[in-house]
Design an enzyme around this catalytic site. Structure first.
Site, PDB file in Angstrom:
ATOM      1  N   GLU A   1       7.627   9.312  -2.502  1.00 47.19           N
ATOM      2  CA  GLU A   1       6.222   9.676  -2.369  1.00 47.19           C
ATOM      3  C   GLU A   1       6.064  11.192  -2.268  1.00 47.19           C
ATOM      4  O   GLU A   1       5.143  11.782  -2.841  1.00 47.19           O
ATOM      5  CB  GLU A   1       5.622   8.977  -1.144  1.00 47.19           C
ATOM      6  CG  GLU A   1       4.107   9.044  -1.096  1.00 47.19           C
ATOM      7  CD  GLU A   1       3.516   8.084  -0.056  1.00 47.19           C
ATOM      8  OE1 GLU A   1       4.195   7.100   0.312  1.00 47.19           O
ATOM      9  OE2 GLU A   1       2.390   8.324   0.364  1.00 47.19           O
TER      10      GLU A   1
ATOM     11  N   GLU B   1       6.535  12.563  -5.621  1.00 41.70           N
ATOM     12  CA  GLU B   1       5.336  12.263  -6.411  1.00 41.70           C
ATOM     13  C   GLU B   1       4.217  13.246  -6.069  1.00 41.70           C
ATOM     14  O   GLU B   1       3.516  13.761  -6.950  1.00 41.70           O
ATOM     15  CB  GLU B   1       4.869  10.828  -6.144  1.00 41.70           C
ATOM     16  CG  GLU B   1       3.627  10.437  -6.950  1.00 41.70           C
ATOM     17  CD  GLU B   1       3.011   9.114  -6.503  1.00 41.70           C
ATOM     18  OE1 GLU B   1       3.584   8.460  -5.596  1.00 41.70           O
ATOM     19  OE2 GLU B   1       1.966   8.745  -7.073  1.00 41.70           O
TER      20      GLU B   1
ATOM     21  N   CYS C   1       1.406   2.994   1.685  1.00 45.36           N
ATOM     22  CA  CYS C   1       2.391   2.162   2.378  1.00 45.36           C
ATOM     23  C   CYS C   1       1.754   1.109   3.257  1.00 45.36           C
ATOM     24  O   CYS C   1       2.414   0.190   3.702  1.00 45.36           O
ATOM     25  CB  CYS C   1       3.365   3.026   3.173  1.00 45.36           C
ATOM     26  SG  CYS C   1       2.552   4.346   4.045  1.00 45.36           S
TER      27      CYS C   1
ATOM     28  N   SER D   1      -0.862   6.531  -4.136  1.00 39.60           N
ATOM     29  CA  SER D   1       0.513   6.812  -4.519  1.00 39.60           C
ATOM     30  C   SER D   1       1.106   5.569  -5.178  1.00 39.60           C
ATOM     31  O   SER D   1       0.846   4.445  -4.751  1.00 39.60           O
ATOM     32  CB  SER D   1       1.318   7.176  -3.272  1.00 39.60           C
ATOM     33  OG  SER D   1       2.695   7.029  -3.546  1.00 39.60           O
TER      34      SER D   1
ATOM     35  N   LYS E   1       1.184  -7.472   5.599  1.00 43.41           N
ATOM     36  CA  LYS E   1       2.487  -7.468   4.923  1.00 43.41           C
ATOM     37  C   LYS E   1       2.829  -8.853   4.388  1.00 43.41           C
ATOM     38  O   LYS E   1       3.556  -8.997   3.425  1.00 43.41           O
ATOM     39  CB  LYS E   1       3.581  -6.995   5.890  1.00 43.41           C
ATOM     40  CG  LYS E   1       3.502  -5.510   6.219  1.00 43.41           C
ATOM     41  CD  LYS E   1       4.072  -4.647   5.102  1.00 43.41           C
ATOM     42  CE  LYS E   1       3.913  -3.171   5.425  1.00 43.41           C
ATOM     43  NZ  LYS E   1       4.118  -2.314   4.246  1.00 43.41           N
TER      44      LYS E   1
ATOM     45  N   GLU F   1       1.312  -8.730   1.166  1.00 45.34           N
ATOM     46  CA  GLU F   1       1.928  -7.768   0.256  1.00 45.34           C
ATOM     47  C   GLU F   1       3.168  -8.340  -0.442  1.00 45.34           C
ATOM     48  O   GLU F   1       3.360  -8.179  -1.642  1.00 45.34           O
ATOM     49  CB  GLU F   1       2.309  -6.488   1.006  1.00 45.34           C
ATOM     50  CG  GLU F   1       2.756  -5.355   0.081  1.00 45.34           C
ATOM     51  CD  GLU F   1       3.332  -4.163   0.851  1.00 45.34           C
ATOM     52  OE1 GLU F   1       4.017  -4.378   1.868  1.00 45.34           O
ATOM     53  OE2 GLU F   1       3.105  -3.026   0.420  1.00 45.34           O
TER      54      GLU F   1
ATOM     55  N   GLU G   1       3.075  -7.688  -8.610  1.00 46.24           N
ATOM     56  CA  GLU G   1       3.284  -6.317  -9.097  1.00 46.24           C
ATOM     57  C   GLU G   1       4.214  -5.489  -8.212  1.00 46.24           C
ATOM     58  O   GLU G   1       4.592  -4.384  -8.590  1.00 46.24           O
ATOM     59  CB  GLU G   1       1.939  -5.585  -9.238  1.00 46.24           C
ATOM     60  CG  GLU G   1       1.094  -6.067 -10.399  1.00 46.24           C
ATOM     61  CD  GLU G   1       0.377  -7.375 -10.105  1.00 46.24           C
ATOM     62  OE1 GLU G   1       0.319  -7.780  -8.924  1.00 46.24           O
ATOM     63  OE2 GLU G   1      -0.104  -8.008 -11.056  1.00 46.24           O
TER      64      GLU G   1
ATOM     65  N   CYS H   1       0.564   1.621  12.677  1.00 47.26           N
ATOM     66  CA  CYS H   1       1.264   0.346  12.826  1.00 47.26           C
ATOM     67  C   CYS H   1       1.566   0.001  14.278  1.00 47.26           C
ATOM     68  O   CYS H   1       1.709  -1.162  14.631  1.00 47.26           O
ATOM     69  CB  CYS H   1       2.568   0.371  12.044  1.00 47.26           C
ATOM     70  SG  CYS H   1       2.352   0.940  10.362  1.00 47.26           S
TER      71      CYS H   1
END
Lengths: 575, 180, 412
Positions: free
Chosen positions: A277, A280, A299, A319, A358, A361, A366, A506
């Site tokens: 990241e 990037e 994230c 990102s 999560k 996720e 993808e 978190c």
């Protein structure tokens, strides 16, 4: 100041103090249920009723302001009786299946009923039917809901989504998804804040614990576990551990006691995320006009869902780097399978997360690229792992401490702080500084992004080697919305923005252990900063396991292979 | 008792009865023009909901979205408001909404009988809408016409006939409305 | 004595006819005195709120802070939802200008420039009448800078409660607010607000025109003036009538109402609509007065009088009232949401001969806790009609109870 007496005790409190707060300051406990300071002051449950001399009715302590000369009795017969009957009325609509409820032992209604010595309910039981599709990561038991309105208010006021609504009137009023529509159609981020604010077990995560036990017992499966940074700040709470008992190393021993084959650390892949990241971001910064700016972190799946649902125009700004959880899965089922010399299909990858989103996720096609089933097969929340730990009947407190397995168990201090708001940004800045200047900054140089803003966000402009970087950090989706709206109005400009769906990041995640009435994100986040400070390595780019991964397998950040396994096409990932 | 032509004429001429559903809310319908006049009004959402009810006899799902935008509320809030009030509904209703009062003064004068008769004539139960979409039948609380108990309203227009004739009046009145 | 229902109904919208009867003189007189004095005048008239709670009107007005820089609002409560009550509708239909004048006087008294009339959804036909009356008054330049806006309710009984009404005007669910703060401090849009019933407002022009003493000399000293009552149920003449307070209820039923229908004997009356208490036939000498009715175990409330003859089934009526509450509870606070439902359930059980003594005891527990802990008046007022009905007609309820089989005889 106003003077009043509560239970014959004279006290003075500032003007505007509620009776509840006044009593608390004098050490007098008044039971409450629906009340959450500033978040849910609806005075709906009528449990905190107190007697005030001269008033022909009882008054709710949570919502009655202390007045000069007030004479209050919190424990008179009238107040006790009323409290008891109101609680019994609540229980008449509650399924009371305590032994099989995940909140048993940690339920405000249960506590209240015990405290009021309620041993029977004189009213006919009438339990609403559960019609929820329990395949969702977030489950709701209508049969347990006490209509305290907390879920509505936390979703509305803190997360600005308003997924829940109070519909209908009278006995028919119920809490439903928006217009009574199906939950999958609702704009829910799956952040789980409604779960952590529910006083009972009406809102819970989907329980996936059995899946892990099945995998452990399957001789063909190699169970590989990753543990998110924020979990280590809270796992002990599920077992009632002291700080000394709930060390990171004992956590590793405990998870191993469950029977998993390898206990690894999401910190490893958090460092990897920083490499990808961060690179990037530098790529985007140094090629103005080629990429949409500002860049947002991606994230946090709660935030990603929010962005895709509420601001689809921002998707190209996210990102492309996968979250640490998904990077770990991709590495485990490729690189690590090779290291072990086993068929990746045999690897069962489980992650322990402070998060309910999560669970969603890991099921997104993808972000699954290793070609051996899901990259992360399943996700357990901190609460679920706590339940599992209790179920193995091992004296965990006296287990000797153990280390994470290698090499995917190596993480730096930069990764640990991913679990607190501002952590991803701080970790990225530590490495970006190095990537731009070629030398390390002071590890604590970017402390300014730490800490939680209740309303608003943190922003800072930095100069690194002549490059100006404007950053912003927001936690809580309501704050995210504020920030985005300000961006859209052109009031603010940033280059890099970190967003976490849960207030405090978190550490305050929707999958964390619940302590009713307490917001623990700050306290848990602090623990992570302490861990960061104690670690020998505090820069992601110095993680030896990550460097070795690049050397032997991934080549370099943003390489072809990295793009294949560690990045995703945000525009193709649709909800 | 002869058919009361005066009553029927009054009912048929009532602006509220004539406020029949002329619009069918559909997926593509733009509800904004209907909402617009109330957008600047503080607390105008209630008035906007009334306007939608007058035009469509229910609040179509898409209108909820438009309302949410116009009044800067979440859809959940809009739905919460709409579901609170008994004169708003998100369920499709007939062109004529017949409400039978069941409050004490009407209850004592056999409101149940009025409802049963209407149910028989329309072939539906309280809370339902006829298949042809003409009539919706429901119970309501006091409509403030107790001197004429038992009372029912058609699109909010009270039908205040002498109680001993309702059994003859109702079938004829319904027939007139059906043809209207 | 007619303070309220004077003039002929067909002249309702003839403003000049109203003015010829002395209409708008009260407003004129009010404007010639300082606002504070208008409030004093209303205070000394002894006028008390006609919506049901009987709060002194002048005192209510005086709670509005006097400094002029904050906006303040006056709201006319035309959300007449109490079953059996239609006095406010009658006033709007017969003397709409009296309402406009009263509203203008009170607005002047608190220096408000914005007034609202909150009209219940069941009265759509009043909208035109009131709008016309307001326009006529405007054309005669009687309203000066006062703007009167009409807002519609949408069928929620609880919105008759002033804080729920305010929520509704603001465009929310009509959930009552917790008090304090009272509307006088933080009402509509958090600004000082006074909410007054239609009948209360219609009394104000008389007070200002004829003077406080003229008003307070009518009726009982504690609750002076006249009261509109709506006679329902088993009387020969049902309708809305204006009665001087203090008149014995017996006299009202016999003279105005023409006696009990079909010459039957009177069994009971319920004064104040479905939230009012019951009185037995032996108690009907009680005068129509706030305190006297309260003392007798009833309440004046909205002034609806339901007359019940000897043939009426009290359990059935009690069930009907509980059903009304169950449906109208907004459901926000627990005691009302559950209490109305559970109460209804127990009464249904009694009606179906399924209940026992324990159920009745539970019902009384519920009633007590609702009265003490419900958030707003709706839940609190469930107590009176149910409790009085069951207590006064105990034998009827007892007769429907199930005696326990095998448990021996119950000794009561």
């Amino acid at each position: 100041m106003v003077s009043l007496t509560i239970n014959h005790q004279s006290l003075q409190v500032p003007e505007g103090t509620t009776i509840l707060e006044a009593a608390k300051s004098a050490g007098i406990v008044i039971p409450t249920l629906c009340y959450l300071k500033e978040l849910n002051e609806v005075a709906a449950c009528r449990v905190c009723m107190v007697e005030i001399e001269g008033s022909n009715r009882l008054m709710p302590a949570c919502d009655t302001v202390a007045q000069e000369g007030m004479v209050v009795f919190t424990n008179s017969r009238r107040a006790r009786e009323a409290r008891k009957i109101n609680t019994q009325l609540l229980l008449s609509r509650h399924d009371c299946q305590c032994p099989t409820c995940v909140r048993s032992g940690n339920c405000s209604l249960q506590d209240l009923a015990h405290d009021l010595n309620i041993i029977e309910v004189p009213f006919e039981k009438q339990i609403p039917k559960n019609t929820w599709n329990m395949d969702h990561p977030l489950n709701r038991y209508a049969s347990k809901c006490i209509r305290c309105l907390r879920c509505i208010n936390v979703c509305e006021k803190v997360q600005s989504l308003g997924v829940w609504a109070l519909n209908g009137t009278g006995e028919y009023n119920k809490i439903e998804v928006k217009d009574g529509a199906d939950f999958s159609a609702a704009h829910c981020a799956l952040c789980g804040q409604c779960i952590t604010h529910c006083p009972v077990g009406a809102l819970v995560e989907r329980d996936d614990t059995q899946q892990l036990l099945d995998a452990i017992d399957d001789p063909d499966k190699i169970t590989v576990m990753q543990v998110a940074p924020a979990v280590r700040a809270a796992w002990g709470d599920t077992l009632g551990f002291t700080k000394e008992q709930a060390t990171v190393k004992r956590m590793v021993a405990a998870f191993r006691a469950l029977g998993v084959d390898y206990v690894f650390d999401t910190n490893f892949s958090a460092d990897l995320t920083i490499m990808e990241e961060g690179s990037e971001f530098i790529e985007r910064m140094t090629h103005p006009g080629e990429y949409p700016m500002p860049m947002f972190t991606s994230c946090c799946p709660g935030w990603v869902r929010f962005a895709k649902l509420e601001y689809p125009e921002l998707v190209p700004h996210l990102s492309t780097a996968k979250s640490p959880q998904q990077m770990f899965g991709a590495v485990a089922k490729t690189y690590y399978a090779q290291l072990l010399g086993v068929d990746p299909e045999r690897i069962f990858c489980v992650s322990v997360m402070p998060c309910t989103a999560k669970k969603y996720e890991c099921s997104v096609p993808e972000v699954n690229d290793a070609g051996a089933g899901r990259d992360v097969d399943m996700v357990l929340t901190t609460r679920e792992i706590g339940r599992l730990l209790r179920s193995v009947h091992v004296d965990i407190a006296s287990l000797p401490e153990e280390e994470f397995d290698q090499p995917l168990g190596i993480g730096t201090g930069a990764a640990v702080i991913f679990g607190a708001t501002g952590g991803v940004m701080e970790a990225a800045l530590r490495s970006a500084y190095y990537l731009i200047t070629g030398k390390n900054p002071d590890a604590d140089a970017f402390q300014a992004v730490r800490g939680q803003e209740v309303k608003g966000w943190k922003a800072k402009t930095l100069e690194i080697n002549g490059i100006t970087v404007r950053i912003a950090v927001a936690s809580g989706l309501g704050n995210a919305r504020r920030l985005i709206e300000a961006l859209k109005r052109g009031e603010v400009q940033y280059d890099f923005i970190e967003i976490m769906a849960c207030p405090g990041g978190c550490a305050g995640g929707g999958g964390q252990p619940i302590q009713d009435g307490c917001e623990l994100a700050g306290e848990r986040g602090e623990k992570l900063y302490v861990l960061d400070k104690e670690l020998p390595l505090r820069f992601s780019h110095e993680n030896p396991a990550v460097l070795k991964l690049y050397e032997d397998f991934m080549e370099k950040p943003l390489s072809h292979k990295a793009h294949q396994l560690l990045h995703t096409d945000q525009t193709k990932w649709r909800l | 008792m002869p058919f009361d032509h005066f009553l029927t004429r009054r009912i048929l001429k009532s602006t509220y009865v004539c406020e029949v559903k002329i619009l069918a809310g559909e997926a593509g319908t733009d509800y904004k023009p209907l909402i617009e006049p109330y957008r600047q009004m503080r607390g105008g959402i209630i008035e906007a909901l009334h306007a939608l009810m007058r035009a469509y006899h229910f609040i179509p799902p898409k209108a909820l979205k438009d309302l949410a935008k116009a009044f800067r509320m979440t859809e959940a809030e809009v739905y919460g408001v709409a579901s609170f009030y008994s004169y708003f509904t998100t369920k499709e209703q007939g062109a004529y909404v017949i409400r039978v009062c069941r409050s004490a003064p009407c209850h004592l004068e056999n409101a149940q009988g009025v409802m049963e008769l209407l149910e028989k004539e329309l072939g539906i139960h309280a809370g339902q809408t006829t298949e042809d979409g003409k009539f919706t039948l429901e119970w309501t609380e006091c409509v403030g016409q107790c001197a004429h108990a038992p009372v029912y309203t058609i699109n909010r227009e009270p039908v205040t006939e002498p109680k001993n004739v309702f059994s003859e009046q109702i079938p004829l009145l319904l027939e007139q409305l059906r043809q209207n | 004595m007619n303070i309220l229902l004077d003039g002929r109904p067909e002249e309702a919208l003839r403003i000049h006819a109203y003015m010829l009867r002395g209409g708008y003189q009260g407003l004129k007189r009010a404007r010639q005195t300082p606002p504070q004095q208008v409030i004093e005048e209303i205070k000394s008239s002894g006028l008390r709120g006609r919506g049901g709670a009987g709060f002194p009107t002048g005192l209510k007005l005086s709670f509005i802070p006097q400094q002029e820089d904050t906006p303040r609002y006056i709201i006319c409560n035309l959300d007449e939802g109490e079953p059996g009550t239609y006095k406010d509708r009658t006033l709007c239909e017969h003397v709409p200008h009296k309402l406009v004048e009263g509203l203008a006087i009170c607005a002047y008294a608190i220096q408000a420039t914005q007034a609202f009339i909150y009209c219940r959804a069941e009265y759509p036909y009043l909208v035109d009448v009131l709008k016309q009356a307001i326009n006529q008054a405007k054309q005669e330049n009687l309203l000066e800078n006062l703007d009167i806006e009409l807002r519609m309710g949408a069928g929620a009984y609880v919105c008759g409660e002033e804080s729920a009404l305010i929520e509704s005007i603001e465009g929310h669910r009509g959930n009552p607010r917790f008090k304090p703060p009272y509307p006088a401090g933080q009402g509509l849009w958090q600004q000082p607000t006074v909410v007054l019933n239609v009948e209360t407002l219609c009394n104000v022009p008389f007070i200002l025109r004829e003077g406080a003493d003229a008003f307070s000399s009518v009726g009982t000293p504690d609750y002076p003036g006249t009261k509109l009552i709506t006679l329902n149920g088993d009387v020969e003449h049902r309708g809305c009538f204006e009665v001087t307070t203090g008149t014995p209820i017996k006299e009202i039923i016999e003279t105005v109402g023409g006696g009990v229908r079909q010459g039957r004997a009177l069994k009971a009356i319920q004064v104040g609509g479905s939230s009012g208490g019951f009185l037995k036939a032996s108690q009907i000498d009680t005068p129509l007065d706030f305190a006297a009715l309260q003392k007798a175990g009833g309440s004046l409330g909205s002034g609806a009088i339901l007359v019940l003859d000897e043939t009426r089934d009290m359990v059935d009526l009690c069930f009907n009232i509980a059903d009304f509450y169950r449906k109208e509870s907004c459901g926000k606070c627990l005691p009302c949401r559950e209490g109305c439902y559970r109460g209804w359930q127990i009464i249904r059980k009694i009606q179906q001969h399924q209940a026992n003594q324990q159920d009745v005891e539970n019902l009384f527990l519920l009633l007590d806790v609702m009265k003490e802990t419900a958030l707003c008046g709706l839940g609190q007022s469930f107590y009176l009609p149910i409790q009085s009905c069951i207590t006064l007609f105990e034998e009827e309820f007892q007769a429907k109870l199930r005696t326990e089989v095998g448990g021996g005889e119950r000794i009561s």
